[in-house]
Design a protein around this motif. Structure first.
Motif, PDB file in Angstrom:
ATOM      1  N   VAL A 179     -24.140 -33.450  81.953  1.00  0.00           N
ATOM      2  CA  VAL A 179     -22.890 -32.837  82.412  1.00  0.00           C
ATOM      3  C   VAL A 179     -23.243 -31.598  83.236  1.00  0.00           C
ATOM      4  CG1 VAL A 179     -20.780 -31.664  81.690  1.00  0.00           C
ATOM      5  CG2 VAL A 179     -21.592 -33.652  80.403  1.00  0.00           C
ATOM      6  N   ILE A 180     -22.984 -31.669  84.529  1.00  0.00           N
ATOM      7  CA  ILE A 180     -23.342 -30.555  85.412  1.00  0.00           C
ATOM      8  C   ILE A 180     -22.149 -29.607  85.580  1.00  0.00           C
ATOM      9  CG2 ILE A 180     -24.212 -29.890  87.699  1.00  0.00           C
ATOM     10  CD1 ILE A 180     -26.212 -31.566  86.131  1.00  0.00           C
ATOM     11  N   LEU A 181     -22.354 -28.342  85.274  1.00  0.00           N
ATOM     12  CA  LEU A 181     -21.313 -27.320  85.464  1.00  0.00           C
ATOM     13  C   LEU A 181     -21.710 -26.365  86.577  1.00  0.00           C
ATOM     14  CD1 LEU A 181     -20.389 -26.266  81.792  1.00  0.00           C
ATOM     15  CD2 LEU A 181     -19.091 -27.758  83.331  1.00  0.00           C
ATOM     16  N   SER A 182     -20.743 -26.054  87.450  1.00  0.00           N
ATOM     17  CA  SER A 182     -20.921 -24.948  88.394  1.00  0.00           C
ATOM     18  C   SER A 182     -20.666 -23.650  87.640  1.00  0.00           C
ATOM     19  CB  SER A 182     -19.861 -25.005  89.505  1.00  0.00           C
ATOM     20  OG  SER A 182     -20.073 -26.070  90.363  1.00  0.00           O
ATOM     21  N   VAL A 183     -21.543 -22.672  87.814  1.00  0.00           N
ATOM     22  CA  VAL A 183     -21.344 -21.398  87.133  1.00  0.00           C
ATOM     23  C   VAL A 183     -21.384 -20.263  88.149  1.00  0.00           C
ATOM     24  CG1 VAL A 183     -22.242 -19.809  85.393  1.00  0.00           C
ATOM     25  CG2 VAL A 183     -22.314 -22.269  84.972  1.00  0.00           C
ATOM     26  N   ASP A 184     -20.365 -19.398  88.074  1.00  0.00           N
ATOM     27  CA  ASP A 184     -20.304 -18.199  88.911  1.00  0.00           C
ATOM     28  C   ASP A 184     -21.125 -17.109  88.229  1.00  0.00           C
ATOM     29  OD1 ASP A 184     -19.648 -15.915  90.288  1.00  0.00           O
ATOM     30  OD2 ASP A 184     -17.507 -15.952  89.772  1.00  0.00           O
ATOM     31  N   ALA A 243     -15.416 -26.128  78.913  1.00  0.00           N
ATOM     32  CA  ALA A 243     -15.518 -26.952  80.121  1.00  0.00           C
ATOM     33  C   ALA A 243     -16.216 -28.273  79.801  1.00  0.00           C
ATOM     34  CB  ALA A 243     -16.279 -26.199  81.209  1.00  0.00           C
ATOM     35  N   HIS A 244     -17.295 -28.179  79.039  1.00  0.00           N
ATOM     36  CA  HIS A 244     -18.049 -29.368  78.621  1.00  0.00           C
ATOM     37  C   HIS A 244     -17.131 -30.345  77.886  1.00  0.00           C
ATOM     38  CE1 HIS A 244     -20.803 -31.494  75.729  1.00  0.00           C
ATOM     39  NE2 HIS A 244     -21.578 -31.562  76.802  1.00  0.00           N
TER      40      HIS A 244
END
Lengths: 350, 350
Positions: free
Chosen positions: A5-10, A317-318
Motif C-alpha cells: 500500500v503506497i501512501l503519499s506523505v507531505d 489512510a491504510h
C-alpha cells in the motif's frame, strides 16, 4: 505476498516536520509492514533524517520539492501559488495512480482545496466532508462534517449521511449502522430548516439506511448512534468542545492525584488501571481526520501531534484503502441514483 | 436584618416533582436562610410534603393550581392554554412584584415563551438568551445562548456579548472580563456572516468591552475568555457535548478503577483527592440555566436533577437577585444608547 500500500506523505506539514513525519512513518511500518511511501519535501532536511530511520529509507521514494504551504496561507492562495509544494505534489501522485492515498499534517484548508481540485469529488457528491472517530460509552462512532462546509443545506447533510453509513459498514464493520442528525432536541419540530428537511428525506422508508432521527450533543459520548451527521460549523465546535472537556478532565484528575500524599500513593497503586483508561482516551489514537467524498483517500493529521499520532493518521489512510471505502461510496451512490428510492424525494412523484 | 429574597417556585416541573422541588428548597434554606418562597402547584401533592419539611413550610406561601405544563407541550400551546398553570402563575408573581425571581424545572420552551410574554425583555434587548457557567482550567466562564435562539444575527450576538459582560462583572465579580465569539477558527476570515459581523462591531474600540476575538470549542474548557458568545444552536450542542464527554470520562474512570483489585485499592487510598475532583465537576453544581435579558430573574433547572441540583438552581436565582444583574444590564444598555459609541456603528457616521 500481499500488494504494497503506497501512501503519499507531505514531509513538510506539522509543527515539527519533517522529523515527526518520518519518525511516525517508522512507527507505522512496525504495525503495517505492507506500507510503502512516496515522500515529498525538502531533501536537504529529509535525507539526513532518513539515514536515522533505515526501515523507512528502504521503503520510501523521496521526491524533492523546495516549496511548502505555510499554516497561515489561505486556501485559495495556496491553490494558486502552491503548484510545486510538497502538499500539492503528494496529492498529484494519488491522482496519477502512483500512490493510493495521501497524508499531511499541514494547513487543513489548503489540503481540502487542493484535494478537491486535483482528485475531484465522487459521482453524486457535491461537497466532501471531514470525518473522524469519537470514543463512546458503547464503542466508537463517526461524525461528519467537522469543518469543511460551514453552511450546509439538506442535500449536503443527506449526502454526508450516506457517506457515513458506507463508512460505518466498510470501516467500522457494522452490519446495519444507525444514523443520527445532530440537533438541539430530539423532537421533529426542533432545529433549523436544513436539519428538518434532511431528516424528512432520511425518514423516507425506501432508503436503505437505518435513520435514528435527531440526536443531541450528549449522544456523541453516549454512543446513541454509529454515525452523527452535522454541518461543518457545528461539528467543528462539537469536536473541539469534546477535546477541550477531555483535556480539562485529565488535567484536573492529574492535579487531584498530585494534591496529596494519599492521592499520589493511590495513583501509583491504580497505575495499570489508570493507564488503560488513559490509552483509551489518548487523543493521538483518534488522530487522522478523513476527507470523505473525494476520488482518492486523503487524511489530515493534527499539526501538533507527535510521531505516534502521525503514525495513527497513516494507519487511518491504510485502513480506508484496504477497506475500499471509496469503492463502497461509489457503489452506494450509483445504486441510490438508479433505484426509485432516490435521494431526491421529488423524483418519486414522477 | 436583611430583607428576605422571595422566589416563585414551580412545584410541578421536573421528573420527580414536587418532591425533589421541596427537598431542594429545604437544602437551599440551609445555605441561604434569607430565602422565602411562593410555591405554585397541586396542593393535594404539596401539602403532605410540606409537613415533612417544617423549615420550608414556615417560609413558604402555597398557591394552589390544578394545571401544569407537560414536558412535551409546545411552547405556543403552553402559552395559550397554560394561563392557570403552576409555571405561568409563578412567573406572573414576578411581574406583579410579589417575588423577585422564578425557578422551574419544567418545559424549557414553555418557560421561555411565558417569561418573555409576561416579563418582557429589558430595554435594548431584542431576544433573551439562556446562559450557564462552565468549569474551566482557570476557573469558570459563562456561555450564551444555549438554545433560546436557533438562528442569530450579528445584532443578537452583540447583545449577548454585552449581557454576558455585565453578568461577568456583577455575578462573577470580574473587573474587566474578556469576551470571545465561538467560531471554527481564530482567524478573522473564518466562520459565517453573523459571527464575522458581530466581531467587527465588538472590535470597535469605542465599546467599553474587552473583546478577545474568536475562540474555538476547546477554549471553553481552557478558560481562554470569561464570556463565550454563540447562537443557540451551536451553544446547545457545545453544552451537551461537554456534558456527554464528562459523563463518558467519569463512567470510564469508574470502570477502570473497578476493573482490577489494585484499581479498587488505589481508588480507596486516593478517595479524598478523587472526591475533590468529583465535586468540582459535579453537574448538579452547574445546574440552573439563566434566562438573561428579561425584565425579571428566571432560572431553569434540569428536569432530571435531584434535590441538591434543584437547590443549586435556587442559589443561582438568589445570586442574580442579590447581585442586581438586571439593574446592571439596564444601566449598561442605557449608557450604550446615549454615548457616541453606540452598538450600531452606522450611528457614528452621523
Amino acid at each position: 505476498m500481499t500488494e504494497r500500500v503506497i501512501l503519499s506523505v507531505d514531509a513538510m506539514g506539522g509543527d515539527d516536520a519533517p522529523f515527526v513525519v518520518i519518525e511516525g512513518m517508522d512507527l507505522a511500518l512496525k504495525r503495517m509492514p505492507d506500507l510503502g511511501f512516496l515522500l515529498f519535501g525538502d531533501e536537504s532536511k529529509i535525507l539526513p533524517l532518513l539515514g536515522r530511520f533505515p526501515r523507512v529509507k528502504a521503503l520510501t521514494e523521496c521526491r524533492h520539492t523546495p516549496d511548502a504551504v505555510s499554516n497561515d496561507e489561505k486556501a485559495g492562495a495556496a491553490l494558486r501559488s502552491g503548484r510545486n509544494s510538497s502538499m500539492r505534489l503528494a496529492i498529484n501522485a494519488v491522482a496519477s495512480g502512483e500512490s493510493s492515498g495521501v497524508v499531511s499534517a499541514g494547513n487543513t484548508g489548503a489540503l481540502m482545496a487542493m484535494a478537491k481540485f486535483v482528485l475531484k469529488t465522487l459521482p453524486g457528491i457535491d461537497r466532501p466532508a471531514i470525518a473522524t472517530y469519537f470514543p463512546t460509552l458503547r464503542n466508537e462512532c463517526v461524525m461528519l462534517d467537522l469543518g469543511a462546509n460551514i453552511l450546509c443545506d439538506a442535500d449536503n447533510l443527506v449526502q454526508f449521511a450516506v457517506m457515513g453509513e458506507v463508512f460505518a459498514r466498510h470501516v467500522l464493520k457494522l452490519n446495519q449502522p444507525t444514523i443520527g442528525i445532530l440537533n438541539v432536541g430530539s423532537e421533529d419540530l426542533k432545529g433549523h430548516d436544513s436539519v428538518k428537511q434532511a431528516a424528512a428525506i432520511l425518514s423516507d422508508t425506501n432508503l436503505p439506511i437505518r435513520f435514528y432521527g435527531f440526536v443531541e450533543g450528549d449522544d456523541i459520548g453516549a454512543g446513541t448512534v454509529d454515525v452523527i451527521v452535522t454541518d461543518g460549523f457545528t461539528g467543528n465546535v462539537a469536536l473541539k468542545t469534546a477535546e477541550g472537556t477531555a483535556r480539562l478532565f485529565s488535567t484536573s484528575l492529574r492535579a487531584a492525584f498530585k494534591s496529596s500524599l494519599l492521592g499520589k500513593i493511590g495513583a501509583l497503586v491504580a497505575m495499570p488501571a489508570l493507564n488503560k483508561f488513559r490509552d483509551r482516551f489518548d487523543p493521538r489514537r483518534y488522530n487522522g481526520a478523513m476527507f470523505l467524498g473525494l476520488n482518492g483517500v486523503c487524511v489530515k493529521s493534527h499539526g501538533g501531534t507527535d510521531a505516534f499520532g502521525f503514525s495513527c493518521a497513516l494507519q487511518v489512510a491504510h485502513k480506508l484503502i484496504k477497506d475500499q471505502l471509496n469503492e463502497g461510496i461509489k457503489a452506494d451512490f450509483a445504486r441510490l441514483n438508479v433505484e426509485p428510492s432516490s435521494l431526491d424525494p421529488a423524483s418519486q412523484e414522477e
